[in-house]
Scaffold this motif. Sequence first.
Motif, PDB file in Angstrom:
ATOM      1  N   THR A  70       6.083  -1.197   5.591  1.00  8.81           N
ATOM      2  CA  THR A  70       6.030   0.255   5.872  1.00  8.81           C
ATOM      3  C   THR A  70       6.824   0.832   4.698  1.00  8.81           C
ATOM      4  O   THR A  70       6.606   1.835   4.054  1.00  8.81           O
ATOM      5  N   ARG A  73       4.791   0.765   1.561  1.00  8.19           N
ATOM      6  CA  ARG A  73       3.818   1.655   1.556  1.00  8.19           C
ATOM      7  C   ARG A  73       4.485   3.115   1.244  1.00  8.19           C
ATOM      8  O   ARG A  73       3.666   4.039   0.591  1.00  8.19           O
ATOM      9  N   HIS A  76       5.127   3.299  -2.344  1.00  8.79           N
ATOM     10  CA  HIS A  76       3.934   3.592  -3.125  1.00  8.79           C
ATOM     11  C   HIS A  76       3.208   5.021  -3.120  1.00  8.79           C
ATOM     12  O   HIS A  76       2.870   5.608  -3.981  1.00  8.79           O
ATOM     13  N   SER A  77       3.132   5.638  -1.943  1.00 10.17           N
ATOM     14  CA  SER A  77       2.694   6.849  -1.769  1.00 10.17           C
ATOM     15  C   SER A  77       3.617   8.003  -2.358  1.00 10.17           C
ATOM     16  O   SER A  77       2.724   9.128  -2.728  1.00 10.17           O
ATOM     17  N   ILE A 121       2.213   8.072   5.237  1.00  9.36           N
ATOM     18  CA  ILE A 121       1.306   6.893   4.996  1.00  9.36           C
ATOM     19  C   ILE A 121       0.372   6.699   6.087  1.00  9.36           C
ATOM     20  O   ILE A 121       0.485   7.369   7.152  1.00  9.36           O
TER      21      ILE A 121
END
Length: 121
Positions: A70, A73, A76-77, A121
Amino acid sequence: KDLESNRLSVDVLASSEVSVSLTLDKKQDPEKTIEAVKKLSDYSNVKVKQNRGILTLITDVERSSEVLATAFRVFHSQNIQVEMMSQGASKVNISFVLKENQIEDAILNLHKCFFEDSCCI
């Protein structure tokens, strides 16, 4: 030895077969930090990066893989670059070194995912 002789305390440590990365608290004596870097440079390649912060997550051992997935992610987002990561042998503490100006954004977005049920995300 060079850190110890200058009474410098390491916050986060990550190592591999060919490198060692570590963070020092910026509240420590800057002159002693500079002296230690000079001594270490005699026998190693030293790179000093400023304006970094540590974000540490505390998790249940059984959920550490899920928490890491998590977190990455979210990073990255939000275009947050992890520069270093360290996970203790117990897998309870997971620390990330990020650019200082991205710490607040990372905390807010992680909080939304883990506690507010409004994840990005």
